[in-house]
Design an enzyme around this catalytic site. Structure first.
Site, mmCIF file in Angstrom:
data_model
loop_
_atom_site.group_PDB
_atom_site.id
_atom_site.type_symbol
_atom_site.label_atom_id
_atom_site.label_comp_id
_atom_site.label_asym_id
_atom_site.label_seq_id
_atom_site.Cartn_x
_atom_site.Cartn_y
_atom_site.Cartn_z
ATOM 1 N N SER A 41 23.616 44.882 70.043
ATOM 2 C CA SER A 41 22.101 44.269 70.056
ATOM 3 C C SER A 41 21.837 44.337 71.543
ATOM 4 O O SER A 41 20.695 44.507 71.997
ATOM 5 C CB SER A 41 21.896 43.433 69.393
ATOM 6 O OG SER A 41 22.512 42.102 69.927
ATOM 7 N N ASN A 42 22.457 43.619 72.502
ATOM 8 C CA ASN A 42 22.192 43.553 73.857
ATOM 9 C C ASN A 42 21.998 44.708 74.719
ATOM 10 O O ASN A 42 21.190 45.169 75.260
ATOM 11 C CB ASN A 42 23.181 42.664 74.612
ATOM 12 C CG ASN A 42 22.828 41.222 74.356
ATOM 13 O OD1 ASN A 42 21.994 40.565 75.068
ATOM 14 N ND2 ASN A 42 23.749 40.676 73.718
ATOM 15 N N LEU A 118 35.162 42.918 74.236
ATOM 16 C CA LEU A 118 36.140 41.864 73.998
ATOM 17 C C LEU A 118 37.544 42.115 74.606
ATOM 18 O O LEU A 118 38.561 41.322 74.656
ATOM 19 C CB LEU A 118 36.517 41.504 72.448
ATOM 20 C CG LEU A 118 35.100 41.176 71.803
ATOM 21 C CD1 LEU A 118 35.556 41.238 70.168
ATOM 22 C CD2 LEU A 118 34.581 39.926 72.256
ATOM 23 N N LYS A 119 37.737 42.968 75.469
ATOM 24 C CA LYS A 119 38.986 43.492 76.336
ATOM 25 C C LYS A 119 38.626 42.828 77.596
ATOM 26 O O LYS A 119 37.667 42.924 78.282
ATOM 27 C CB LYS A 119 39.188 44.846 76.381
ATOM 28 C CG LYS A 119 39.504 45.169 74.919
ATOM 29 C CD LYS A 119 40.884 44.909 74.411
ATOM 30 C CE LYS A 119 41.001 45.507 73.251
ATOM 31 N NZ LYS A 119 42.267 45.074 72.447
ATOM 32 N N LEU A 120 39.894 42.353 78.319
ATOM 33 C CA LEU A 120 39.937 41.814 79.719
ATOM 34 C C LEU A 120 39.549 43.038 80.612
ATOM 35 O O LEU A 120 40.170 44.150 80.429
ATOM 36 C CB LEU A 120 41.197 41.416 80.014
ATOM 37 C CG LEU A 120 41.022 40.258 81.332
ATOM 38 C CD1 LEU A 120 40.223 39.339 81.068
ATOM 39 C CD2 LEU A 120 42.712 39.688 81.572
ATOM 40 N N ASN A 135 28.745 40.049 83.067
ATOM 41 C CA ASN A 135 28.964 39.834 81.630
ATOM 42 C C ASN A 135 28.009 38.620 81.027
ATOM 43 O O ASN A 135 27.365 37.822 81.615
ATOM 44 C CB ASN A 135 30.305 39.145 81.566
ATOM 45 C CG ASN A 135 30.716 39.017 79.880
ATOM 46 O OD1 ASN A 135 30.420 39.533 79.160
ATOM 47 N ND2 ASN A 135 31.242 38.070 79.631
ATOM 48 N N HIS A 137 27.768 35.740 78.223
ATOM 49 C CA HIS A 137 28.364 34.820 77.275
ATOM 50 C C HIS A 137 27.381 33.912 76.622
ATOM 51 O O HIS A 137 26.475 33.482 77.325
ATOM 52 C CB HIS A 137 29.215 33.996 78.188
ATOM 53 C CG HIS A 137 30.286 33.156 77.519
ATOM 54 N ND1 HIS A 137 31.286 33.499 76.717
ATOM 55 C CD2 HIS A 137 30.039 31.870 77.104
ATOM 56 C CE1 HIS A 137 31.835 32.520 76.085
ATOM 57 N NE2 HIS A 137 31.267 31.515 76.448
HETATM 58 C C1 GRF Z 1 26.664 38.432 72.417
HETATM 59 O O1 GRF Z 1 26.520 37.074 71.708
HETATM 60 C C2 GRF Z 1 27.310 38.190 73.778
HETATM 61 O O2 GRF Z 1 27.066 36.662 74.368
HETATM 62 C C3 GRF Z 1 28.770 38.209 73.527
HETATM 63 O O3 GRF Z 1 28.889 39.005 72.525
HETATM 64 C C4 GRF Z 1 27.750 39.155 71.876
HETATM 65 C C5 GRF Z 1 27.249 40.549 71.643
HETATM 66 O O4 GRF Z 1 26.546 41.019 70.648
HETATM 67 N N1 GRF Z 1 29.326 38.455 74.677
HETATM 68 P P1 GRF Z 1 25.764 42.375 70.477
HETATM 69 O O5 GRF Z 1 27.050 43.266 70.364
HETATM 70 O O6 GRF Z 1 25.058 42.584 71.906
HETATM 71 O O7 GRF Z 1 24.885 42.142 69.427
#
Ligand code: GRF
Length: 243
Positions: A41-42, A118-120, A135, A137
C-alpha cells in the site's frame, strides 16, 4: 567547501542556510526503485503521487522477494518492471546481490525506497547507493525496532508497553535492521482500547502521507545534513525552515 557533499545532491545545511541556494537549477526528475514483500500500500501511494505529479520522480522498478505479492501484481498491472531478489529455493530465478546492483544501475535508479520489504539489504547494495536507501518502520524508532519487530508484532509490543504514542519512522538504511539515521516521524495516538490491528491501520494512514512527503523532498533535493550527521528536510513552503 564544495556545495554537494556526495552524489544525489545531498547538501550541507550550513551552505543552504548561508544562501548559496539562490541559483538552484531546476531539479532532474529522479528514478526510484521500491522494494516490497507484501500488499504494497505504501508503494501504491508513492506510485500514485508520482503519476499525479506530486513527486518529481518515477518508480522505474519494483523489487520483491515474492513474485505474487500484492505489490508485484500492482506493478505488473502498471507496466513497472518487477525484479526478483534474493535468490532462494522458493524463488530460484531471482537475482544475486551483484546482479541486483547491476540491474538497478541499468535502470539508472537514484533512490531506493523499502516499503514492507522483509529481507536484509545486502552490503553490496548499501555500498553502491550511499545515503540513498530509505525504509519505513511502523513505530517511533529507536523504540520497537530491530530484528523480529515487523508487522503486527510491532503494534502488539507498543500496546503492551503502555506507550501513549506511536507512529511511522522513515530512516536511512544501513547494514542492520532499523538502525540508520532517522529522517522523519509522525506521531499517532495509542488509544486505551486499541487492538494491534486498529493501531496498525491508524499508523498506516500516516505512513502513506509521510512516505509521499519524504519522497517529494528527496526528489526535490530537499534533504540536508546537519554538521553532527543528522539528516533534515528543508521545508518547501519556507526554505529557511528544517524539520
Ligand atoms: C508498513 O507498516 C511498513 O511500515 C512496514 O511494512 C508495512 C508495509 O505495508 N515496513 P504495505 O505493504 O506498504 O501495505
Amino acid at each position: 567547501m564544495s556545495r554537494l557533499e556526495c552524489k544525489n545532491s545531498v547538501e550541507k545545511v550550513s551552505d543552504v542556510v548561508s544562501g548559496k541556494e539562490d541559483s538552484k537549477p531546476s531539479v532532474k526528475r529522479k528514478r526510484l526503485a521500491v522494494f516490497v514483500s507484501g500488499g504494497g500500500s505504501n508503494f501504491r501511494s508513492i506510485h500514485q503521487a508520482c503519476a499525479e505529479g506530486a513527486v518529481n520522480g518515477d518508480v522505474v522498478a519494483l523489487v520483491t522477494n515474492k513474485h505474487a505479492c500484492g505489490g508485484a501484481l500492482y506493478a505488473g498491472d502498471k507496466g513497472i518492471p518487477v525484479v526478483l531478489f534474493p535468490k532462494t529455493k522458493d524463488e530460484p530465478d531471482a537475482l544475486s546481490s551483484d546482479d541486483l546492483v547491476n540491474v538497478l544501475r541499468r535502470f539508472e535508479v537514484d533512490f531506493i525506497l523499502l516499503a514492507g520489504y522483509l529481507k536484509l539489504i545486502p552490503v553490496e547494495l548499501i555500498r553502491a547507493y550511499p545515503r540513498s536507501i530509505f525504509n519505513i518502520h511502523p513505530s517511533l524508532l529507536p523504540a520497537f525496532g530491530g530484528k523480529g519487530y515487523y508487522g503486527l508484532k510491532v503494534h502488539k509490543a507498543v500496546i503492551a508497553s503502555g506507550a501513549r504514542y506511536s507512529g511511522p519512522t522513515i530512516h536511512f538504511v544501513d547494514e542492520h535492521y532499523d538502525t540508520g539515521r532517522i529522517l522523519a516521524q509522525r506521531v499517532v495516538p495509542v488509544r486505551a482500547n486499541d487492538t494491534p490491528e486498529e493501531l496498525a491501520s491508524r499508523v498506516l494512514v500516516e505512513e502513506h502521507k509521510l512516505y509521499v512527503e519524504v519522497t517529494a523532498a528527496l526528489c526535490e533535493d530537499r534533504i540536508v545534513w546537519r554538521e553532527d550527521g543528522v539528516p533534515l528536510i528543508q521545508s518547501k513552503e519556507n526554505p529557511e525552515e528544517y524539520y
